[in-house]
Scaffold this motif. Structure first.
Motif, PDB file in Angstrom:
ATOM      1  N   UNK A  38      11.114  10.868   5.967  1.00  0.00           N
ATOM      2  CA  UNK A  38      12.261  11.057   5.080  1.00  0.00           C
ATOM      3  C   UNK A  38      12.530   9.706   4.444  1.00  0.00           C
ATOM      4  N   UNK A  39      12.378   9.624   3.131  1.00  0.00           N
ATOM      5  CA  UNK A  39      12.281   8.317   2.467  1.00  0.00           C
ATOM      6  C   UNK A  39      13.655   7.807   2.028  1.00  0.00           C
ATOM      7  N   UNK A  40      14.506   7.567   3.028  1.00  0.00           N
ATOM      8  CA  UNK A  40      15.827   7.012   2.771  1.00  0.00           C
ATOM      9  C   UNK A  40      15.939   5.566   3.243  1.00  0.00           C
ATOM     10  N   UNK A  41      14.898   5.086   3.931  1.00  0.00           N
ATOM     11  CA  UNK A  41      14.888   3.731   4.466  1.00  0.00           C
ATOM     12  C   UNK A  41      13.437   3.356   4.752  1.00  0.00           C
ATOM     13  N   UNK A  42      13.236   2.104   5.153  1.00  0.00           N
ATOM     14  CA  UNK A  42      11.888   1.680   5.515  1.00  0.00           C
ATOM     15  C   UNK A  42      11.471   2.341   6.829  1.00  0.00           C
ATOM     16  N   UNK A  43      10.206   2.697   6.979  1.00  0.00           N
ATOM     17  CA  UNK A  43       9.752   3.225   8.268  1.00  0.00           C
ATOM     18  C   UNK A  43       9.659   2.096   9.288  1.00  0.00           C
ATOM     19  N   UNK A  94      22.161   7.432   1.500  1.00  0.00           N
ATOM     20  CA  UNK A  94      21.584   6.125   1.174  1.00  0.00           C
ATOM     21  C   UNK A  94      21.874   5.739  -0.271  1.00  0.00           C
ATOM     22  N   UNK A  95      21.791   6.721  -1.177  1.00  0.00           N
ATOM     23  CA  UNK A  95      22.055   6.434  -2.590  1.00  0.00           C
ATOM     24  C   UNK A  95      23.507   6.017  -2.805  1.00  0.00           C
ATOM     25  N   UNK A  96      24.429   6.689  -2.107  1.00  0.00           N
ATOM     26  CA  UNK A  96      25.843   6.348  -2.248  1.00  0.00           C
ATOM     27  C   UNK A  96      26.130   4.954  -1.696  1.00  0.00           C
ATOM     28  N   UNK A  97      25.534   4.634  -0.545  1.00  0.00           N
ATOM     29  CA  UNK A  97      25.771   3.321   0.072  1.00  0.00           C
ATOM     30  C   UNK A  97      25.223   2.192  -0.790  1.00  0.00           C
ATOM     31  N   UNK A 104      15.568   6.848  -7.441  1.00  0.00           N
ATOM     32  CA  UNK A 104      15.073   5.479  -7.266  1.00  0.00           C
ATOM     33  C   UNK A 104      14.947   5.128  -5.786  1.00  0.00           C
ATOM     34  N   UNK A 105      15.921   5.582  -4.992  1.00  0.00           N
ATOM     35  CA  UNK A 105      15.850   5.356  -3.545  1.00  0.00           C
ATOM     36  C   UNK A 105      14.577   5.986  -2.986  1.00  0.00           C
ATOM     37  N   UNK A 106      14.337   7.237  -3.327  1.00  0.00           N
ATOM     38  CA  UNK A 106      13.157   7.952  -2.814  1.00  0.00           C
ATOM     39  C   UNK A 106      11.870   7.275  -3.261  1.00  0.00           C
ATOM     40  N   UNK A 107      11.810   6.863  -4.514  1.00  0.00           N
ATOM     41  CA  UNK A 107      10.599   6.213  -5.041  1.00  0.00           C
ATOM     42  C   UNK A 107      10.330   4.897  -4.307  1.00  0.00           C
ATOM     43  N   UNK A 108      11.375   4.100  -4.128  1.00  0.00           N
ATOM     44  CA  UNK A 108      11.207   2.788  -3.492  1.00  0.00           C
ATOM     45  C   UNK A 108      10.680   2.927  -2.065  1.00  0.00           C
ATOM     46  N   UNK A 110       9.301   5.577  -0.637  1.00  0.00           N
ATOM     47  CA  UNK A 110       7.988   6.232  -0.586  1.00  0.00           C
ATOM     48  C   UNK A 110       6.886   5.206  -0.786  1.00  0.00           C
ATOM     49  N   UNK A 111       7.069   4.330  -1.756  1.00  0.00           N
ATOM     50  CA  UNK A 111       6.059   3.302  -2.014  1.00  0.00           C
ATOM     51  C   UNK A 111       5.960   2.317  -0.850  1.00  0.00           C
ATOM     52  N   UNK A 112       7.089   2.014  -0.216  1.00  0.00           N
ATOM     53  CA  UNK A 112       7.062   1.130   0.954  1.00  0.00           C
ATOM     54  C   UNK A 112       6.279   1.783   2.094  1.00  0.00           C
ATOM     55  N   UNK A 113       6.477   3.076   2.279  1.00  0.00           N
ATOM     56  CA  UNK A 113       5.733   3.816   3.306  1.00  0.00           C
ATOM     57  C   UNK A 113       4.247   3.828   2.981  1.00  0.00           C
ATOM     58  N   UNK A 114       3.904   4.054   1.733  1.00  0.00           N
ATOM     59  CA  UNK A 114       2.489   4.046   1.334  1.00  0.00           C
ATOM     60  C   UNK A 114       1.868   2.666   1.539  1.00  0.00           C
ATOM     61  N   UNK A 115       2.642   1.599   1.328  1.00  0.00           N
ATOM     62  CA  UNK A 115       2.135   0.246   1.598  1.00  0.00           C
ATOM     63  C   UNK A 115       1.780   0.099   3.076  1.00  0.00           C
ATOM     64  N   UNK A 116       2.631   0.638   3.942  1.00  0.00           N
ATOM     65  CA  UNK A 116       2.360   0.563   5.379  1.00  0.00           C
ATOM     66  C   UNK A 116       1.147   1.406   5.757  1.00  0.00           C
ATOM     67  N   UNK A 117       1.000   2.558   5.120  1.00  0.00           N
ATOM     68  CA  UNK A 117      -0.182   3.399   5.349  1.00  0.00           C
ATOM     69  C   UNK A 117      -1.458   2.612   5.027  1.00  0.00           C
ATOM     70  N   UNK A 118      -1.448   1.922   3.904  1.00  0.00           N
ATOM     71  CA  UNK A 118      -2.613   1.132   3.501  1.00  0.00           C
ATOM     72  C   UNK A 118      -2.850  -0.027   4.462  1.00  0.00           C
ATOM     73  N   UNK A 119      -1.775  -0.713   4.863  1.00  0.00           N
ATOM     74  CA  UNK A 119      -1.913  -1.875   5.738  1.00  0.00           C
ATOM     75  C   UNK A 119      -2.488  -1.492   7.096  1.00  0.00           C
ATOM     76  N   UNK A 120      -2.217  -0.279   7.556  1.00  0.00           N
ATOM     77  CA  UNK A 120      -2.720   0.185   8.846  1.00  0.00           C
ATOM     78  C   UNK A 120      -4.075   0.880   8.723  1.00  0.00           C
ATOM     79  N   UNK A 121      -4.662   0.831   7.529  1.00  0.00           N
ATOM     80  CA  UNK A 121      -5.979   1.426   7.280  1.00  0.00           C
ATOM     81  C   UNK A 121      -5.996   2.919   7.607  1.00  0.00           C
ATOM     82  N   UNK A 122      -4.889   3.584   7.322  1.00  0.00           N
ATOM     83  CA  UNK A 122      -4.789   5.038   7.485  1.00  0.00           C
ATOM     84  C   UNK A 122      -5.364   5.691   6.236  1.00  0.00           C
TER      85      UNK A 122
END
Length: 489
Positions: A38-43, A94-97, A104-108, A110-122
């Motif tokens: 759920x892309x409301x924060x960093x994993x 998260x958007x209200x806070x 924009x919250x979801x996009x940010x 999601x991309x952070x999660x995808x960065x972690x996916x790449x870093x872990x060679x998933x």
């Protein structure tokens, strides 16, 4: 290596609480759905253990010869802050806070999660299914089950779990303690009934809301996964994965929806597989407290993400994995030693200019033995724990043909996913954020130290060593790498 695997793949099925031989729904294929973030924060790194596990499963299925179709969803709407049937949507909150657009919250994140996916060679799945892309299908799905299985309250459309025989069997709620995250909602027929569609409260406007037969609102979290898994994999499919916390509420609710929509008693997936928690000394890590570890924090401390992947592989996915900085640094040290062994093997291959193909030389018995042991371990419910020692043993076999060892190492890494053929010790030498000295400055000082030693000015050489040690630099005389960071946690 082209030899087929000989051990049947057995996986632990949470539905039956026992290991079963994996037999695909469609011959030669493996269709897998993984509950995504759920892309409301960093994993946090505990979240990422679920995706290392799912990647290990997918890699093993591919290695076993199955054509893999893997789906991971992105929940960008519908997941409530307490996983129950009342409360705020995590994205809306998260958007209200942050006073930002929910999109924009979801996009940010999601991309952070995808960065972690790449870093872990998933490996990338066949599909990233974004929940908001499927809302029309979710409404149609809800229409199809509403008359026989749902009822309407002021808050939305609710699923009546009493309409499904043996509801909650996945969680074993009658015999095992559940998570107990179901809040009381006035008017519900049964405590376990859950929201299919949540109406926007009167007088409010949500950033994400859609028209439906039950009023303007948003889909329930559980509905999303049922719709997307069926849309992309068909019913039934082979394996549904997720964290063990999903076993108590989210996945039983998915199963109930699947049974209602299909008119059959199958659960949607033949296997339901759950990884256990990553824990710290205070217990299960949670983002809700704001105290959680991001993968970026590991990187900032000079620890390569693949050290965390290795730490995960050293424990069985169904066992709790205790986090400590000491365990993580030990995994990094182990990874460095493996990489050093592979570099020596590559040097031997290059110097001897080995060109003989595998077909021209029979396999050494040790190669066959190690491969069989790896196959037996991974076929025993993805038991990756013995595989890393087997790889280390393989590297130690100096009298075994280097090309054969390299071929088997590549095959082992297809499963482990540590990128061992290209990973170098320089790659593992990440700059800790807290250290001010640059790598160029270190190299310059080492050149000065080398000149001082050549001039027999040992006092100056020792002074440079002491200066670098104070900066967190560990010197390695006689090693071509010359130095690395001294990781102190």
């Amino acid at each position: 290596m082209n030899e087929s695997t000989s051990h049947p793949l057995k996986l632990f099925n949470s539905l039956t609480r026992q290991q079963e031989v994996f037999t695909p729904v469609h011959e030669g294929e493996a269709r897998v759905y993984t509950c995504g973030p759920t892309v409301y924060n960093y994993p946090h790194i505990g979240n990422m253990r679920a995706y290392v596990f799912a990647d290990l499963l997918g890699r093993t299925l591919s290695w076993k010869g199955f054509k893999l179709t893997h789906v991971i969803n992105i929940t960008d709407v519908g997941h409530l802050t307490d996983d129950a049937d009342d409360g705020e949507d995590k994205l809306e909150k998260a958007a209200a806070e942050r006073a930002q657009s929910i999109w924009d919250i979801a996009k940010h994140y999601t991309e952070a999660y995808w960065d972690d996916i790449k870093a872990l060679n998933i490996r990338q799945p066949a599909h990233w299914s974004i929940a908001t892309d499927y809302v029309p299908q979710m409404i149609d799905y809800a229409k199809g089950i509403a008359e026989q299985h749902c009822y309407e309250l002021d808050g939305g459309l609710y699923f009546d779990v009493s309409t499904i025989a043996d509801y909650g069997s996945l969680a074993r709620a009658a015999t095992e303690d559940g998570e107990g995250r179901i809040d009381v909602v006035e008017g519900k027929r049964n405590a376990a009934d859950f929201a299919i569609w949540r109406k926007t409260p009167e007088g409010e406007t949500r950033q994400m809301e859609w028209d439906s037969p039950w009023g303007k609102g948003a889909p329930g979290w559980h509905l999303e996964c049922s719709v997307m898994s069926e849309a992309l994999l068909g019913l039934p499919f082979d394996i549904h994965t997720g964290g063990i916390d999903h076993r108590e509420i989210h996945h039983p609710n998915e199963i109930a929806q699947n049974q209602a929509h299909s008119g059959c008693d199958h659960s949607g997936a033949h296997f339901w597989m759950h990884n256990n928690f990553l824990i710290d000394r205070a217990g299960k890590m949670s983002k809700s407290t704001g105290e959680f570890l991001r993968l970026q924090l590991l990187i900032d401390k000079g620890i390569h993400p693949l050290a965390y992947r290795l730490m995960c592989l050293q424990a069985h996915y169904r066992s709790e994995l205790e986090f400590s900085w000491g365990n993580l640094v030990a995994a990094l040290t182990r990874l460095k030693r493996i990489v050093m062994g592979i570099e020596r093997l590559q040097e031997r291959l290059a110097s001897s200019q080995i060109a003989a193909s595998q077909s021209e030389k029979s396999l050494h018995p040790k190669i066959t033995e190690i491969r069989d042991q790896m196959d037996a371990a991974m076929s025993d419910d993805l038991n990756s724990c013995p595989v890393v020692p087997l790889l280390e043993h393989l590297l130690s076999l100096k009298k075994v043909d280097a090309a054969q060892r390299m071929d088997l190492l590549r095959e082992m890494d297809l499963i482990l996913g540590l990128d061992l053929e290209t990973l170098t010790r320089v790659d593992l030498r990440l700059h800790p954020k807290a250290v001010s000295i640059t790598q160029a400055e270190i190299e310059d000082k080492l050149d000065l130290r080398q000149q001082a030693k050549a001039d027999k000015d040992f006092a100056a050489a020792d002074a440079i060593r002491d200066e670098l040690t104070a900066e967190g630099v560990e010197l390695m005389d006689g090693d071509p790498l010359r130095w690395e960071w001294s990781i102190s946690i």
